[in-house]
Design a protein around this motif. Structure first.
Motif, PDB file in Angstrom:
ATOM      1  N   ARG A  17       0.913  -1.144   0.125  1.00 29.36           N
ATOM      2  CA  ARG A  17       0.070   0.070  -0.133  1.00 29.36           C
ATOM      3  C   ARG A  17       1.114   1.182  -0.156  1.00 29.36           C
ATOM      4  NH1 ARG A  17      -2.721   0.980   5.450  1.00 29.36           N
ATOM      5  NH2 ARG A  17      -0.592   1.898   5.899  1.00 29.36           N
ATOM      6  N   LEU A  60      -5.381  -6.361   0.391  1.00 29.96           N
ATOM      7  CA  LEU A  60      -4.974  -4.831  -0.035  1.00 29.96           C
ATOM      8  C   LEU A  60      -6.073  -3.870   0.579  1.00 29.96           C
ATOM      9  CD1 LEU A  60      -2.400  -3.827  -1.030  1.00 29.96           C
ATOM     10  CD2 LEU A  60      -3.206  -3.771  -3.533  1.00 29.96           C
ATOM     11  N   TYR A  73      -6.062  -0.783   3.097  1.00 28.21           N
ATOM     12  CA  TYR A  73      -6.430   0.659   2.498  1.00 28.21           C
ATOM     13  C   TYR A  73      -7.567   0.987   3.796  1.00 28.21           C
ATOM     14  CZ  TYR A  73      -3.947   1.634  -1.701  1.00 28.21           C
ATOM     15  OH  TYR A  73      -2.867   1.920  -2.538  1.00 28.21           O
TER      16      TYR A  73
END
Ligand SMILES: Nc1ncnc2c1ncn2[C@@H]1O[C@H](COP(=O)(O)OP(=O)(O)O)[C@@H](O)[C@H]1O
Ligand SMILES: [Mg+2]
Length: 232
Positions: A35, A68, A72
């Motif tokens: 990220r 992912l 986030y």
């Protein structure tokens, strides 16, 4: 309860997300590194939508896209994970959603985007599951409606992540790569052939995709603890 063979097939097994269950593990840390690298790679350009694909099946696209997305959201960014694998969808298994309404419904106009999006157990993480499997995924994904959905999703969220089918098998990933801000290619260390990985990267570049990098999945634990590696 008695379960039929079909119900316990590989895709339907409970799929656990390490970033959700164990955010402090070294593997979760690697997802945060991905990220961070993505955020550094786009300081001058807006990066609000990403797709995740691979050369072939079972590379770990869905597991990568989901982890992912959790990562986030854990940063406090409103995140939407879209199951755009309209051929072998799995996001609804991962987040235990019923998948009665999803992307396919929004694409054909039988549901609004807002109505089809579901909440998850993770704060700030929302999911648009696949919905009923359509007969013409590539056609639907290349429609103007798909571009409208993407724009609306970007307006409503800080980050939109698309889980795609394999890029060498079908055109879907290439099509969506054209409209999202960037693409990630997952390579599974034990199974993806180097030639196939190269062909996928070249194909994505030919499709005028903005290739953000590759994610090496399932790498043997090394001394440095780098289970996952991200590089451009
Ligand atoms: N690094 C990994 N370690 C263990 N199992 C993995 C790993 N990556 C993927 N898998 C498993 O492999 C299968 C395929 O992964 P998935 O993310 O669904 O692949 P894809 O979406 O590319 O087809 C799943 O059962 C998943 O749990
Ligand atoms: Mg998948």
């Amino acid at each position: 309860m008695f379960r039929s063979k079909k119900q316990t097939s590989a895709n339907q097994k409970q799929r656990h997300l390490i970033t959700q269950l164990n955010p402090k593990s070294p593997i979760s840390e690697q997802y945060r590194t991905i990220r961070t690298n993505l955020q550094f790679s786009s300081v001058d350009e807006n990066l609000q939508s990403i797709l995740v694909t691979s050369a072939g099946p079972a590379a770990g696209k869905s597991i990568t896209a989901a982890n992912l997305a959790v990562t986030y959201a854990q940063q406090g960014l409103k995140t939407l994970l879209v199951d755009a694998d309209l051929r072998k969808p799995t996001v609804h298994y991962t987040f235990r959603l019923n998948n009665l309404t999803g992307l396919s419904n929004v694409l054909v106009g039988s549901s609004s985007l807002e109505d089809a999006i579901e909440m998850t157990d993770v704060d700030d993480l929302y999911v648009l599951s696949c919905g009923p499997i359509p007969p013409n995924p590539a056609e639907l994904l290349s429609s103007k409606k798909m571009r409208d959905i993407l724009r609306e999703a970007e307006r409503m969220n800080d980050m939109v992540i698309f889980d795609m089918p394999p890029a060498l098998a079908v055109a879907d990933a290439k099509i969506v790569a054209n409209i999202v801000d960037g693409s990630l290619v997952v390579v599974r260390s034990k199974t993806t052939e180097i030639d196939e990985a190269k062909r996928t990267v070249e194909m994505m570049q030919d499709a005028k995709a903005r290739l953000l990098g590759t994610v090496l999945n399932d790498k043997e634990k090394s001394d440095s603890n780098y289970y996952y590696y991200y590089g451009s």
